[in-house]
Enzyme design. Structure first.
Site, PDB file in Angstrom:
ATOM      1  N   ARG A  74      43.086 -24.848  20.448  1.00 44.78           N
ATOM      2  CA  ARG A  74      42.578 -24.163  22.085  1.00 44.78           C
ATOM      3  C   ARG A  74      41.450 -24.475  22.020  1.00 44.78           C
ATOM      4  O   ARG A  74      40.963 -23.195  21.153  1.00 44.78           O
ATOM      5  CB  ARG A  74      44.098 -23.702  22.747  1.00 44.78           C
ATOM      6  CG  ARG A  74      45.134 -24.534  22.837  1.00 44.78           C
ATOM      7  CD  ARG A  74      45.718 -23.747  24.085  1.00 44.78           C
ATOM      8  NE  ARG A  74      46.985 -23.887  24.724  1.00 44.78           N
ATOM      9  CZ  ARG A  74      47.576 -24.886  24.866  1.00 44.78           C
ATOM     10  NH1 ARG A  74      46.476 -25.695  25.717  1.00 44.78           N
ATOM     11  NH2 ARG A  74      48.546 -25.241  25.542  1.00 44.78           N
ATOM     12  N   LYS A 221      58.435 -35.394  15.232  1.00 42.25           N
ATOM     13  CA  LYS A 221      57.630 -36.390  16.130  1.00 42.25           C
ATOM     14  C   LYS A 221      56.513 -36.608  15.238  1.00 42.25           C
ATOM     15  O   LYS A 221      55.640 -36.387  14.695  1.00 42.25           O
ATOM     16  CB  LYS A 221      57.002 -34.963  17.303  1.00 42.25           C
ATOM     17  CG  LYS A 221      58.550 -34.447  18.047  1.00 42.25           C
ATOM     18  CD  LYS A 221      58.174 -33.479  19.085  1.00 42.25           C
ATOM     19  CE  LYS A 221      57.044 -33.654  20.194  1.00 42.25           C
ATOM     20  NZ  LYS A 221      57.540 -32.788  21.012  1.00 42.25           N
TER      21      LYS A 221
END
Length: 476
Positions: A74, A221
């Site tokens: 982030r 994933k």
């Protein structure tokens, strides 16, 4: 209505009570996803327990899968509520903890200057802002703004061109994994996988650091370009993959996602591995009571491509119509499955590993026998579920009834295409197996007198051997 393609539903605030969970199961959900990015540990435990209680109450097997958050990269804090980045300007980026402004800001990636090279792109806020690195110094990068916009603190950062050295498993993931295993989850999905090493690391944590008595399938994933490059090696180690189209679209662009989806599904099927297609499948149903035409096409095409399961995310976790979204998906899947013979991309011809060769030939024989017009089902007696899983990948035209005395296998088989699991007592001989079949499958109204089933089991039965026997049985 029962579909062969399984439906995965994410549980959240809109679907976290017992009554709604029961309604979702009745509507057609066979796998519940717990997203570890949201909620507290106590809330996640409650969701797992409620899902299992609902399944037991309805006498319908359900698998529970936790989805580990993975490393979240982030933007750091800013001096102001937001800053505006303009196309063509240059800006400095550091991994050091600073309060950013229009001249520089931080990204929480310790190896930032080592991992990111000149010419690499940095995407911020789900790809809305694009930067290109033009210079590297010891403690910071200098980048040109390619696509500008307003940047807020704590927004996500993606590095599609960079091989990142950060671990794919965080301390939070390990805590969530331990919590899940202690509460008998049936599968775990790992986010931001880059290579097979991430899967091996997770397996090591499960086997060495956490006490667990059952095998838990690991779903990788696929949401980074590096994972596409290492797809076959990832599939050799993982039990399956998820086509995670959200972050994948950010990393490789939305235009490339359809072909990537087909490549992932085809490779997984060819290697006999499980595959889920996910993200925004019925996104408009978060608000609306009907899907768009494009969404209906998307779900149907995922079925035609060969997905074992399709997934609902926000539609069932925070949407206004969670149960209706499932019923809508069931109707689309059911219609698509009527036309699999005409439009299906996957033909069921898996490539067996050497360790699977004996079971593979037994399964091929069973599938060939099932093509007889009098055969209405395939019945598999299995301890681990392995035979039923491999059979599922061959896509027989008749239902697969998987009998097991193992409660964990009973739940986990809910993941797989076309498999109906049945918890049963151990059988000691073929007569007992045939009696179990006649006493259970006939109650489902699938079979009647004169119908035939294909039976697969290990023989001698009491020795618990791998599948080595295929036979036809006619119902009296």
């Amino acid at each position: 209505m029962t579909c062969k393609t399984k439906i995965v539903a994410t549980i959240g605030p809109a679907s976290s009570d017992f009554a709604t969970i029961c309604d979702l199961i009745r509507a057609g959900v066979r796998v519940f996803r717990i997203n570890c990015s949201h909620g507290s540990e106590a809330e996640r435990i409650q969701l797992i327990q409620l899902s299992k209680q609902a399944a037991q109450s309805l006498d319908i097997p359900i698998a529970v899968m936790i989805d580990l958050q993975g490393p979240k990269i982030r933007v750091g804090e800013l001096e102001k509520p937001s800053i505006t980045l303009k196309r063509g300007q240059t800006i400095k980026i550091t991994a050091q903890s600073v309060r950013g402004n229009e001249k520089y800001f931080s990204i929480e990636l310790p190896e930032l200057t080592k991992n990111v090279q000149v010419g690499n792109r940095i995407l911020l806020d789900d790809g809305k802002i694009e930067l290109k690195v033009i210079r590297k110094l010891m403690d910071f990068l200098e980048a040109e703004v390619i696509n500008g916009g307003e940047l807020l603190p704590r927004k996500g950062a993606n590095f599609p061109d960079s091989e990142l050295s950060l671990s794919g498993i965080t301390e939070k993931d390990l805590n969530d994994l331990k919590l899940g295993l202690e509460n008998s989850i049936d599968a775990v999905a790992l986010s931001f996988v880059q290579s097979e090493k991430d899967i091996l690391d997770l397996k090591q944590h499960i086997e060495q650091k956490i006490s667990v008595c059952k095998k838990v399938p690991i779903i990788a994933k696929i949401e980074r370009p590096q994972a596409l490059e290492h797809l076959s090696k990832i599939l050799e180690i993982a039990d399956g993959v998820m086509v995670a189209r959200g972050d994948l679209a950010i990393e490789i662009s939305p235009a490339c996602v359809p072909t990537a989806q087909k490549e992932i599904i085809q490779t997984a099927n060819r290697m006999g591995k499980y595959v889920i297609t996910a993200t925004q499948m019925l996104e408009s149903m978060i608000e609306n009571a009907i899907p768009t035409r494009a969404e209906a096409n998307d779900v149907a095409n995922a079925v035609f491509d060969g997905s074992d399961a399709v997934m609902l995310s926000a539609e069932t976790s925070i949407g206004k119509h969670p149960v209706l979204a499932v019923k809508t998906m069931v109707s689309i899947i059911a219609e698509a499955e009527k036309h699999l013979a005409q439009w299906s991309v996957w033909n069921g011809n898996i490539i067996p590993k050497s360790s699977d060769e004996d079971s593979f030939f037994v399964i091929q024989a069973a599938r060939d026998l099932s093509k007889d017009r009098n055969v209405t089902a395939i019945c598999v007696f299995t301890q681990s579920g392995r035979t039923a899983i491999l059979l599922s990948k061959t896509r027989p035209h008749v239902p697969i009834f998987a009998y097991t005395p193992n409660a964990d296998t009973y739940s986990q088989l809910s993941l797989y295409w076309g498999v109906h699991s049945i918890l049963t007592s151990r059988a000691n001989n073929l007569d007992e197996i045939l009696a179990i079949i006649e006493n259970t499958v006939s109650k489902t109204n699938h079979l009647k007198s004169g119908d035939q089933v294909v039976l697969i089991c290990g023989y001698p039965v009491q020795k618990f051997r791998s599948a080595n026997l295929v036979m036809l049985h006619t119902f009296p």
